[in-house]
Design a protein around this motif. Structure first.
Motif, short mmCIF file in Angstrom:
data_model
loop_
_atom_site.label_atom_id
_atom_site.label_comp_id
_atom_site.label_asym_id
_atom_site.label_seq_id
_atom_site.Cartn_x
_atom_site.Cartn_y
_atom_site.Cartn_z
N PHE A 1 0.81 -1.23 0.00
CA PHE A 1 0.00 0.00 0.00
C PHE A 1 0.84 1.28 0.00
N LYS A 2 2.12 1.15 -0.24
CA LYS A 2 2.96 2.34 -0.28
C LYS A 2 2.53 3.25 -1.43
N GLY A 3 2.31 4.51 -1.16
CA GLY A 3 1.90 5.46 -2.18
C GLY A 3 0.42 5.45 -2.49
N HIS A 4 -0.37 4.63 -1.76
CA HIS A 4 -1.81 4.61 -1.97
C HIS A 4 -2.46 5.90 -1.46
N GLU A 5 -3.49 6.32 -2.16
CA GLU A 5 -4.27 7.48 -1.75
C GLU A 5 -5.74 7.09 -1.67
N ALA A 6 -6.41 7.63 -0.69
CA ALA A 6 -7.82 7.31 -0.46
C ALA A 6 -8.73 8.37 -1.05
N THR A 7 -9.77 7.90 -1.74
CA THR A 7 -10.83 8.78 -2.26
C THR A 7 -12.14 8.32 -1.66
N VAL A 8 -12.84 9.22 -0.96
CA VAL A 8 -14.07 8.86 -0.26
C VAL A 8 -15.26 9.57 -0.89
N ASN A 9 -16.30 8.79 -1.21
CA ASN A 9 -17.51 9.36 -1.80
C ASN A 9 -18.74 8.78 -1.09
N GLU A 10 -19.75 9.61 -0.92
CA GLU A 10 -21.03 9.16 -0.37
C GLU A 10 -22.00 8.95 -1.53
N ASP B 1 -25.79 7.20 -2.37
CA ASP B 1 -27.04 6.53 -2.00
C ASP B 1 -26.99 5.87 -0.63
N GLY B 2 -26.53 6.60 0.35
CA GLY B 2 -26.49 6.07 1.71
C GLY B 2 -25.32 5.16 1.99
N MET B 3 -24.41 5.02 1.05
CA MET B 3 -23.24 4.19 1.23
C MET B 3 -21.98 5.05 1.16
N THR B 4 -20.95 4.63 1.86
CA THR B 4 -19.64 5.27 1.76
C THR B 4 -18.76 4.38 0.89
N VAL B 5 -18.27 4.95 -0.21
CA VAL B 5 -17.42 4.19 -1.14
C VAL B 5 -16.01 4.77 -1.06
N ILE B 6 -15.05 3.92 -0.72
CA ILE B 6 -13.66 4.36 -0.56
C ILE B 6 -12.77 3.59 -1.52
N ASN B 7 -12.12 4.30 -2.41
CA ASN B 7 -11.13 3.70 -3.29
C ASN B 7 -9.75 4.01 -2.74
N PHE B 8 -8.93 2.98 -2.61
CA PHE B 8 -7.59 3.13 -2.03
C PHE B 8 -6.59 2.53 -3.00
N ASN B 9 -5.84 3.38 -3.68
CA ASN B 9 -4.92 2.89 -4.71
C ASN B 9 -3.86 3.95 -5.04
N LYS B 10 -2.83 3.51 -5.74
CA LYS B 10 -1.85 4.45 -6.26
C LYS B 10 -2.48 5.17 -7.45
#
Length: 201
Positions: A14-23, A25-34
Protein backbone atom coordinates in the motif's frame (compact mmCIF):
# COMPACT_ATOMS: atom_id res chain seq x y z
CA UNK A 1 4.74 -12.16 13.12
CA UNK A 2 1.86 -9.74 12.59
CA UNK A 3 4.34 -6.85 12.82
CA UNK A 4 6.25 -8.30 9.87
CA UNK A 5 3.04 -8.67 7.87
CA UNK A 6 1.93 -5.14 8.71
CA UNK A 7 5.30 -3.70 7.71
CA UNK A 8 5.17 -5.48 4.35
CA UNK A 9 1.62 -4.34 3.62
CA UNK A 10 2.22 -0.74 4.67
CA UNK A 11 5.60 -0.28 3.01
CA UNK A 12 5.24 -2.50 -0.05
CA UNK A 13 1.63 -3.32 -0.92
CA UNK A 14 0.00 0.00 0.00
CA UNK A 15 2.96 2.34 -0.28
CA UNK A 16 1.90 5.46 -2.18
CA UNK A 17 -1.81 4.61 -1.97
CA UNK A 18 -4.27 7.48 -1.75
CA UNK A 19 -7.82 7.31 -0.46
CA UNK A 20 -10.83 8.78 -2.26
CA UNK A 21 -14.07 8.86 -0.26
CA UNK A 22 -17.51 9.36 -1.80
CA UNK A 23 -21.03 9.16 -0.37
CA UNK A 24 -23.39 7.37 -2.77
CA UNK A 25 -27.04 6.53 -2.00
CA UNK A 26 -26.49 6.07 1.71
CA UNK A 27 -23.24 4.19 1.23
CA UNK A 28 -19.64 5.27 1.76
CA UNK A 29 -17.42 4.19 -1.14
CA UNK A 30 -13.66 4.36 -0.56
CA UNK A 31 -11.13 3.70 -3.29
CA UNK A 32 -7.59 3.13 -2.03
CA UNK A 33 -4.92 2.89 -4.71
CA UNK A 34 -1.85 4.45 -6.26
CA UNK A 35 -2.74 7.16 -8.79
CA UNK A 36 -3.20 5.56 -12.23
CA UNK A 37 -2.11 2.16 -10.92
CA UNK A 38 -4.37 -0.75 -9.98
CA UNK A 39 -1.65 -2.81 -8.26
CA UNK A 40 -2.95 -3.73 -4.81
CA UNK A 41 -5.92 -1.42 -5.38
CA UNK A 42 -8.76 -1.99 -2.95
CA UNK A 43 -12.32 -0.66 -2.65
CA UNK A 44 -14.33 -0.53 0.57
CA UNK A 45 -18.07 0.04 0.70
CA UNK A 46 -19.74 0.87 4.02
CA UNK A 47 -23.48 0.27 4.36
CA UNK A 48 -24.99 0.41 7.84
CA UNK A 49 -22.98 -2.18 9.81
CA UNK A 50 -21.62 -3.96 6.72
CA UNK A 51 -18.21 -3.61 5.08
CA UNK A 52 -17.83 -4.91 1.51
CA UNK A 53 -14.31 -5.22 0.11
CA UNK A 54 -13.09 -5.93 -3.41
CA UNK A 55 -9.95 -5.41 -5.43
CA UNK A 56 -6.53 -6.77 -6.20
CA UNK A 57 -6.19 -8.43 -2.80
CA UNK A 58 -9.46 -10.36 -2.96
CA UNK A 59 -13.04 -9.82 -1.84
CA UNK A 60 -14.62 -10.03 1.59
CA UNK A 61 -17.72 -9.16 3.59
CA UNK A 62 -17.69 -8.12 7.25
CA UNK A 63 -20.72 -7.76 9.52
CA UNK A 64 -19.83 -5.37 12.32
CA UNK A 65 -21.62 -4.81 15.62
CA UNK A 66 -21.40 -1.04 15.10
CA UNK A 67 -22.05 1.38 12.24
CA UNK A 68 -19.32 1.10 9.62
CA UNK A 69 -17.59 4.47 9.40
CA UNK A 70 -14.11 5.92 9.37
CA UNK A 71 -12.77 6.53 12.83
CA UNK A 72 -13.90 3.18 14.25
CA UNK A 73 -11.08 0.91 13.09
CA UNK A 74 -7.83 2.36 14.44
CA UNK A 75 -7.98 0.56 17.79
CA UNK A 76 -9.04 -2.85 16.46
CA UNK A 77 -6.72 -5.85 16.47
CA UNK A 78 -6.72 -8.39 13.67
CA UNK A 79 -8.24 -11.18 15.76
CA UNK A 80 -11.27 -9.14 16.83
CA UNK A 81 -11.83 -7.70 13.36
CA UNK A 82 -11.58 -11.12 11.72
CA UNK A 83 -14.29 -12.45 14.05
CA UNK A 84 -16.64 -10.17 12.08
CA UNK A 85 -15.70 -11.80 8.75
CA UNK A 86 -18.73 -13.32 7.01
CA UNK A 87 -16.97 -14.57 3.87
CA UNK A 88 -13.80 -14.07 1.88
CA UNK A 89 -12.39 -15.11 -1.48
CA UNK A 90 -8.99 -15.60 0.19
CA UNK A 91 -7.98 -18.05 2.91
CA UNK A 92 -8.26 -16.75 6.44
CA UNK A 93 -5.07 -18.48 7.61
CA UNK A 94 -1.68 -19.38 6.19
CA UNK A 95 0.44 -22.25 7.47
CA UNK A 96 4.16 -21.54 7.32
CA UNK A 97 7.14 -23.71 8.18
CA UNK A 98 8.27 -21.13 10.74
CA UNK A 99 4.93 -21.28 12.56
CA UNK A 100 5.06 -25.07 12.50
CA UNK A 101 8.62 -25.12 13.84
CA UNK A 102 7.64 -22.73 16.64
CA UNK A 103 4.65 -24.91 17.55
CA UNK A 104 6.79 -28.06 17.56
CA UNK A 105 9.37 -26.33 19.77
CA UNK A 106 6.66 -25.43 22.28
CA UNK A 107 5.33 -28.99 22.31
CA UNK A 108 8.86 -30.31 22.86
CA UNK A 109 9.37 -27.96 25.83
CA UNK A 110 5.96 -28.82 27.25
CA UNK A 111 6.30 -32.59 27.08
CA UNK A 112 10.05 -33.01 27.64
CA UNK A 113 10.36 -31.17 30.91
CA UNK A 114 10.84 -32.45 34.43
CA UNK A 115 10.81 -36.19 35.06
CA UNK A 116 9.30 -36.97 31.68
CA UNK A 117 12.60 -36.03 30.05
CA UNK A 118 14.14 -39.08 31.76
CA UNK A 119 11.72 -41.53 30.14
CA UNK A 120 13.54 -42.86 27.11
CA UNK A 121 10.60 -44.60 25.43
CA UNK A 122 8.47 -41.51 25.86
CA UNK A 123 11.23 -39.34 24.44
CA UNK A 124 11.33 -41.64 21.42
CA UNK A 125 7.53 -41.48 21.06
CA UNK A 126 7.60 -37.70 21.21
CA UNK A 127 10.41 -37.42 18.71
CA UNK A 128 8.44 -39.63 16.32
CA UNK A 129 5.43 -37.37 16.85
CA UNK A 130 7.48 -34.24 16.19
CA UNK A 131 8.92 -35.80 13.06
CA UNK A 132 5.39 -36.34 11.75
CA UNK A 133 4.37 -32.81 12.62
CA UNK A 134 7.40 -31.13 11.07
CA UNK A 135 7.78 -33.11 7.87
CA UNK A 136 4.45 -32.48 6.22
CA UNK A 137 3.72 -33.24 2.59
CA UNK A 138 2.62 -29.66 2.19
CA UNK A 139 2.30 -26.70 4.53
CA UNK A 140 -1.45 -26.23 4.43
CA UNK A 141 -4.48 -26.71 6.64
CA UNK A 142 -5.28 -30.27 5.57
CA UNK A 143 -1.86 -31.74 6.32
CA UNK A 144 -1.36 -29.73 9.52
CA UNK A 145 -4.68 -31.01 10.85
CA UNK A 146 -4.01 -34.55 9.60
CA UNK A 147 -0.62 -34.75 11.33
CA UNK A 148 -1.88 -33.23 14.58
CA UNK A 149 -5.01 -35.35 14.91
CA UNK A 150 -3.23 -38.58 13.97
CA UNK A 151 -0.78 -37.81 16.77
CA UNK A 152 -3.60 -37.40 19.32
CA UNK A 153 -3.49 -40.31 21.76
CA UNK A 154 0.30 -40.58 21.89
CA UNK A 155 1.39 -41.23 25.49
CA UNK A 156 4.23 -39.09 26.82
CA UNK A 157 5.02 -40.23 30.36
CA UNK A 158 1.97 -39.61 32.49
CA UNK A 159 0.55 -37.27 29.89
CA UNK A 160 -1.08 -37.87 26.56
CA UNK A 161 -0.92 -35.76 23.44
CA UNK A 162 -4.69 -35.44 23.29
CA UNK A 163 -7.27 -33.63 21.18
CA UNK A 164 -6.74 -30.35 23.05
CA UNK A 165 -3.00 -30.53 22.36
CA UNK A 166 -3.73 -31.29 18.72
CA UNK A 167 -5.98 -28.24 18.41
CA UNK A 168 -3.40 -26.06 20.18
CA UNK A 169 -0.81 -27.25 17.70
CA UNK A 170 -3.08 -26.42 14.75
CA UNK A 171 -3.73 -22.93 16.15
CA UNK A 172 -0.04 -22.27 16.75
CA UNK A 173 0.93 -23.52 13.29
CA UNK A 174 -0.93 -20.79 11.45
CA UNK A 175 -1.05 -17.04 11.04
CA UNK A 176 -3.63 -14.73 9.54
CA UNK A 177 -3.09 -14.48 5.81
CA UNK A 178 -1.59 -11.38 4.26
CA UNK A 179 -4.84 -10.67 2.39
CA UNK A 180 -6.97 -10.87 5.54
CA UNK A 181 -4.52 -8.61 7.39
CA UNK A 182 -4.47 -6.14 4.50
CA UNK A 183 -8.20 -5.42 4.84
CA UNK A 184 -7.80 -3.98 8.34
CA UNK A 185 -4.41 -2.37 7.70
CA UNK A 186 -5.86 -0.63 4.64
CA UNK A 187 -8.71 0.77 6.74
CA UNK A 188 -6.28 2.06 9.34
CA UNK A 189 -4.12 3.72 6.67
CA UNK A 190 -7.20 5.33 5.13
CA UNK A 191 -8.24 6.67 8.53
CA UNK A 192 -4.75 8.07 9.05
CA UNK A 193 -4.92 9.89 5.71
CA UNK A 194 -8.51 11.07 5.67
CA UNK A 195 -8.96 12.04 9.30
CA UNK A 196 -5.62 13.84 9.49
CA UNK A 197 -6.54 15.80 6.35
CA UNK A 198 -9.89 16.78 7.86
CA UNK A 199 -8.19 18.02 11.01
CA UNK A 200 -5.75 20.06 8.93
CA UNK A 201 -8.57 21.93 7.12
Amino acid sequence: MYDVIENTIRNEWFKGHEATVNEVDGMTVINFNKPKDSTYAITYIFKDNMVFISGDVGSAVYRLTWKAQLGTFSDLNIGYFTEKLECSSREKFEYTQKCIDDAVREIREQFLEGENAELEKDREALNNLLHELRHLEDVNEFFVNKAAWEAAGTNIGERQFDSDDAQDYVNQSRQYSYSICSYLIGLKMIEEQVLSNRMAV
